[in-house]
Design a protein around this motif. Sequence first.
Motif, mmCIF file in Angstrom:
data_model
loop_
_atom_site.group_PDB
_atom_site.id
_atom_site.type_symbol
_atom_site.label_atom_id
_atom_site.label_comp_id
_atom_site.label_asym_id
_atom_site.label_seq_id
_atom_site.Cartn_x
_atom_site.Cartn_y
_atom_site.Cartn_z
ATOM 1 N N GLU A 1 -47.883 75.164 -35.860
ATOM 2 C CA GLU A 1 -49.197 75.721 -35.672
ATOM 3 C C GLU A 1 -50.298 75.123 -37.007
ATOM 4 O O GLU A 1 -51.675 75.431 -36.637
ATOM 5 N N ASP B 1 -52.016 72.007 -36.586
ATOM 6 C CA ASP B 1 -52.447 71.196 -35.317
ATOM 7 C C ASP B 1 -54.187 71.582 -35.902
ATOM 8 O O ASP B 1 -54.934 73.087 -35.118
ATOM 9 N N LEU B 2 -54.190 70.783 -36.115
ATOM 10 C CA LEU B 2 -56.188 71.050 -36.606
ATOM 11 C C LEU B 2 -57.288 70.963 -35.846
ATOM 12 O O LEU B 2 -57.665 71.663 -35.255
ATOM 13 N N GLU B 3 -56.529 70.539 -34.088
ATOM 14 C CA GLU B 3 -57.568 70.746 -33.085
ATOM 15 C C GLU B 3 -57.235 72.366 -32.405
ATOM 16 O O GLU B 3 -58.258 73.140 -32.392
ATOM 17 N N ALA B 4 -56.594 72.914 -32.956
ATOM 18 C CA ALA B 4 -56.565 74.380 -31.882
ATOM 19 C C ALA B 4 -56.328 75.796 -33.071
ATOM 20 O O ALA B 4 -56.747 76.846 -32.532
ATOM 21 N N SER C 1 -57.770 77.399 -36.355
ATOM 22 C CA SER C 1 -58.931 78.293 -36.372
ATOM 23 C C SER C 1 -58.744 79.240 -37.815
ATOM 24 O O SER C 1 -57.700 79.861 -38.287
ATOM 25 N N ARG D 1 -59.295 72.286 -44.291
ATOM 26 C CA ARG D 1 -59.215 71.262 -42.929
ATOM 27 C C ARG D 1 -60.089 71.751 -41.639
ATOM 28 O O ARG D 1 -60.835 71.581 -40.706
ATOM 29 N N VAL D 2 -59.700 73.223 -41.248
ATOM 30 C CA VAL D 2 -61.257 73.739 -40.866
ATOM 31 C C VAL D 2 -62.351 73.712 -41.328
ATOM 32 O O VAL D 2 -63.029 73.249 -40.257
ATOM 33 N N ARG E 1 -63.815 70.317 -40.699
ATOM 34 C CA ARG E 1 -63.782 69.522 -39.418
ATOM 35 C C ARG E 1 -65.582 70.747 -38.680
ATOM 36 O O ARG E 1 -66.108 70.152 -37.370
ATOM 37 N N ARG E 2 -65.685 71.791 -39.514
ATOM 38 C CA ARG E 2 -66.931 72.672 -38.844
ATOM 39 C C ARG E 2 -68.161 72.219 -39.530
ATOM 40 O O ARG E 2 -68.816 72.132 -38.845
#
Length: 313
Positions: A194, A197-200, A202, A249-250, A253-254
Motif C-alpha cells: 500500500e 502504490d503511488l497511484e493509490a 494519499s 512521493r504524494v 505527484r501533486r
Amino acid sequence: MEGSISNLPSTRIAVVTGGNKGIGLEVCRQLAGNGVTVVLTARDETRGEAALEKLRGLGLSNVIFHHLEITDAPSIARLADFLKTRFGKLDILVNNAGVVGLEYLHDHIDGTSTTSEKFGGMDTYERIELLLKWCFRETCDAGKACLRTNYHGTKQVIGALLPLLLASDDGRIVNLSSELGQLRLFGNEALRRELDDLEALSEARVDEVVAAFVRDLEAGAAADAARGWPAGAMSAYTVSKAALNAYSRVLARRHPSLRVNCVHPGFVRTDMTVNFGLLTPEEGASRVVAVALLPAGGPTGAYFQDRQQAPFV
C-alpha cells in the motif's frame, strides 16, 4: 540575526532546518559555498547564532539565521512571513531537523574512538546494533516525539513554505531520510504494498498509518509481530522515515513543477549517532547537497542512497 544580504532576484534562496550542527550545518556551508543564500534555522537561538558566526568566520556572508521550531506552528508561520517579506520566494527547502526516537542512556560508549581497533572493522549495521545495546532504549514518549518531529513537524514546515516554493521557477524540497525507512523492514506485506502504490496512495492514508502506529505504541503493542510494524528498537524512527518517504512521493505527484526528493546521507558521525557513524558530516552533507543542486528538470519523487537513485523498498 537577519544580516544585510540584498534580495537579488537571480539569487537562489535555501532554508535548512536543524542547521546549527552536524549534517545541517555542513549543508548550510556547502550550499552557501555554491552561491546560494542560506537561511540557517535552529530551535535554539544561541546555538543558531553561534553556527552563523562560525560560517561567517569562514567568509560565507550569504547566510542568515532565523529561529525555527518545526513542531511549533507559530514559529513556522514567523519563518514563512520573514521569507515572504524578504525574498518573496523559496528555491530550496532542506528538511534536516529530526530526532532518533530513542532515550539516551547516561552510560554510553564514546564514539570518538571509532578509529580504534575495537570498532574499526564494524559495518553500519554492526555499529547500530552496538549503539542500541549500549546507548539507547525506545520508550513510548521518545517514539511519539519522533513521529511528531520527523513526520508531522516536517509536513508542517512544507505546508507553510509551499506557496513560496511554488513561487520559484525551480523549487526543490529535499527530505532527509534513511535506509532504515525502507519498506522491506515492515512485517506487514499488505501495508508495504500500500505504501509503495503511488497511484493509490494519499496523504490522508499515510497520516492514518502513522496514527495507527502511535496507538499501538501507546498500547504497548507496537512490538507485536502480528501488527507488522518494523521490529527492533528503532521502530518509531523507521515508521517516521517510511511515512516521510511516502508523503514525499504524494507531494511530488501533486506538484509536478517542484522537485521533491528524499536522500539517505549515510551513517554519519553526529550527536545523534554518538559520533559512532562511518562518514564525516562533510561527506553526509555532500550527498544531500548533490540532490538539492540537481540540474533543472531532474528526477522528482525519488529516493537517493550512495549518490544514486534507489528503491523505497
